[in-house]
Write a protein that holds these residues in place. Structure first.
Motif, PDB file in Angstrom:
ATOM      1  N   GLU A 115       0.864  -1.557   0.265  1.00  0.00           N
ATOM      2  CA  GLU A 115      -0.073  -0.324  -0.051  1.00  0.00           C
ATOM      3  C   GLU A 115       0.827   1.382  -0.059  1.00  0.00           C
ATOM      4  O   GLU A 115       0.786   2.644  -0.176  1.00  0.00           O
ATOM      5  N   TYR A 132       2.026  -0.136  -8.553  1.00  0.00           N
ATOM      6  CA  TYR A 132       0.932   0.456  -8.530  1.00  0.00           C
ATOM      7  C   TYR A 132      -0.215  -1.043  -9.002  1.00  0.00           C
ATOM      8  O   TYR A 132      -0.304  -1.483  -9.311  1.00  0.00           O
ATOM      9  N   LYS A 133      -1.791  -0.141  -7.912  1.00  0.00           N
ATOM     10  CA  LYS A 133      -2.082  -2.044  -7.536  1.00  0.00           C
ATOM     11  C   LYS A 133      -3.118  -1.446  -9.183  1.00  0.00           C
ATOM     12  O   LYS A 133      -3.507  -3.263  -9.045  1.00  0.00           O
ATOM     13  N   SER A 134      -3.560  -0.787 -10.149  1.00  0.00           N
ATOM     14  CA  SER A 134      -3.460  -1.364 -11.101  1.00  0.00           C
ATOM     15  C   SER A 134      -3.342  -1.250 -12.227  1.00  0.00           C
ATOM     16  O   SER A 134      -3.209  -2.026 -13.284  1.00  0.00           O
ATOM     17  N   ARG A 148       0.283   4.810  -5.471  1.00  0.00           N
ATOM     18  CA  ARG A 148      -0.674   4.350  -5.463  1.00  0.00           C
ATOM     19  C   ARG A 148      -2.311   3.195  -6.264  1.00  0.00           C
ATOM     20  O   ARG A 148      -2.185   2.206  -7.322  1.00  0.00           O
ATOM     21  N   THR A 149      -2.771   4.283  -6.037  1.00  0.00           N
ATOM     22  CA  THR A 149      -5.047   4.453  -6.360  1.00  0.00           C
ATOM     23  C   THR A 149      -4.610   5.441  -6.180  1.00  0.00           C
ATOM     24  O   THR A 149      -4.469   7.023  -5.559  1.00  0.00           O
TER      25      THR A 149
END
Length: 559
Positions: free
Chosen positions: A91, A101-103, A196-197
């Protein structure tokens, strides 16, 4: 901490590798630069035995595996609490460690970015999110029993010892945030490493600086939540989608030995014209503000959604930033965008080697002085290998694995390298010619994927012999030459030969199609394999025919 004490006479060699694959970070084409470094250390005896691998990322795992294949004894030192390098999502970006990064979704399809003796499971999607890719790394590590060689939460430092020479572990990635008066800006300033998001940017006006793979991805994702996204680029870029004609993965259709041969024969200007014409047929890059500026080197990014976002107005493409005010950005074309809340620098990284001493420290940052982009040339004995410090037109994972296969054999004395004095003399001469403008510095250019892989494979005797293959196994030869140049080709012959390589090549399209066949259709259409191959090799066949016609005409004229 330093490694455990070794018996008298043991002295370390370093294997220093980057562990990224498939994505962003502006230093790679289609792919990222790595997050962690791997330093492999071995005996200074004719036959190296013990090896220290620094970092348990993508390249670290393959380095451990290659050491085991050569009967070396690896110990891997990983500073975090898990393996996977930048592909282990967290995170937050802690201690300056680069993370995905998350995506994030891979840019290169699975068949083109697998370890050469460990294909993906057939139900894996062709392009994976970071979770799926990390699962693959876990399967690889467990299958070959690599985890027991990794010591977590450890750093490997240089230690002065008369009996032992060790080299440090961790490469420092320095975020590039160009000045441009950014200190005047009062809003939020981030580097893409910290992203990150998108939730925190809801309703904000965001400026993303840098149009590489990362910048494009972040801009597209933010366009769904932010009030407006501005995307600043100095040079422009060509945008490639993940799919080719009829939906086949682009890299599988384009990265073939046949296409590579044609590219070596045809003039570069003609090849560029053909490619640019095809890309502009999908959408006119000039109309979208993405065309390459005159005099600038062409670059490419992989992004399926960027043109649509520009078309819908959720992303506005801008020129480079001239200066900042407290809340605005002034661009070099004189335009101004006000009320900017956040600036995200997707401007890449630079690497440093603070644990090395001069002149080795400086030489390692200059690719010109790395033999085949792996070995520093000023070492009397090749005790340091830098893995993954390359920019490539294909899979970084594939290249770093082959680099590791070669380097371990060099450490063992099975592969020879020219004397350091000769290598340094050649590089110094080349450097002088570059400074005088006699030749162009190509050390920062992207390497041709197939040519570089073949060059490394030839060093260890693993390069496939295509003419011989056509005589012995025509079906396999057809796939090797006209089909995608997957990593399994480098396991057909030579050291590290894998009995499953032939079957992996012949079934690669089956694994590609499997995750797409999720809906059963009555009376399905006939497979389009011939159509696919026609698209792959019609150009070289036509070109060869024209050459034969011209040659025949010339012969008649001479008679």
């Amino acid at each position: 901490m330093s490694p455990n004490p070794k018996p008298n006479g043991v002295c370390y060699v370093c294997f220093y590798a980057f562990s990224g694959e498939n994505k962003t970070m502006e230093t790679q084409h289609y792919c990222t630069a790595a997050a962690s470094l791997i330093t492999v250390c071995a005996l200074e005896h004719p036959m190296a035995k013990r090896v220290a691998v620094i970092g348990a990322g993508v390249s670290g795992l393959s380095c451990i595996k290659c050491c085991l294949d050569e009967n070396l004894e690896p110990t891997c030192f990983e500073r975090s609490d898990d393996f996977g390098g930048l592909w282990k999502f967290t995170e937050e970006s802690k201690d300056g460690i680069t993370r995905v990064y998350k995506s994030l979704v891979t840019n290169i399809c699975k068949e083109m970015s697998s370890y050469s003796d460990f294909p993906y499971q057939e139900d894996y999607p062709n392009f994976m999110n970071h979770g799926k890719f990390w699962n693959y790394l876990q399967e690889y590590a467990e299958h070959f029993g690599l985890l027991k060689y990794i010591e977590f939460k450890l750093m490997y430092h240089k230690k002065e010892d008369k009996k032992k020479k060790t080299l440090a572990s961790h490469a420092h990635r320095v975020q590039l945030k160009p000045n441009r008066g950014v200190h005047n800006f009062q809003g939020q300033i981030l580097h893409s490493q910290e992203y990150r998001t998108p939730e925190a940017f809801q309703g904000k006006r965001v400026l993303v600086i840098g149009l590489g793979n990362t910048g494009g991805d972040i801009a597209v994702e933010l366009s769904r939540t932010a009030a407006q996204v501005f995307l600043s680029t100095r040079t422009g870029t060509w945008v490639i989608g993940r799919t080719s004609d009829e939906g086949y993965p682009y890299t599988m259709i384009s990265t073939t030995r046949c296409n590579n041969l044609v590219a070596q024969v045809l003039p570069l200007c003609l090849l560029n014209w053909i490619q640019q014409r095809k890309l502009n047929k999908i959408f006119n890059h000039e109309n979208y503000g993405l065309s390459i500026m005159k005099g600038k080197t062409s670059k490419f990014i992989v992004n399926d959604e960027l043109p649509t976002c520009i078309l819908c107005g959720t992303i506005t493409v801008k020129t480079s930033v001239k200066e900042f005010t407290e809340t605005s950005a002034v661009f070099v074309d004189g335009t101004v965008e006000t009320n900017i809340n956040t600036v995200i620098f997707a401007t890449g990284y630079t690497f440093s080697f603070p644990f090395l001493e001069e002149p080795l420290k400086s030489l390692c940052t200059e690719k010109l002085f790395l033999y085949k982009w792996v070995f520093p040339q000023n070492l009397e004995k090749m005790t340091l290998a830098i893995i993954g410090l390359i920019s490539l037109t294909g899979s970084i994972l594939a290249a770093t694995e082959l680099q590791a296969r070669w380097a371990t054999r060099v450490f063992k004395g099975l592969c020879k390298i020219p004397p350091s004095q000769k290598l340094m003399a050649q590089s110094i001469k080349k450097e002088q010619l570059i400074k005088r403008g006699v030749i162009k510095d190509t050390s920062q250019d992207k390497l041709n994927y197939i040519s570089y892989m073949d060059e490394l494979a030839a060093c260890i005797g693993a390069k496939p012999n295509i003419p011989s293959l056509f005589l012995k196994d025509p079906r396999l030869a057809w796939e090797v030459f006209f089909g995608p140049c997957t990593t399994y080709q480098y396991r057909l012959v030579g050291p590290g030969k894998w009995d499953g390589a032939r079957n992996a090549i012949l079934t690669q399209w089956d694994r590609t199609m499997k995750p797409l066949k999720t809906r059963i259709v009555a009376d399905p259409p006939q497979p389009a394999s011939m159509s696919r191959y026609f698209k792959v090799w019609w150009a070289p066949v036509l070109f060869a025919s024209l050459l034969l016609i011209c040659r025949s005409s010339l012969f008649k004229f001479m008679k």
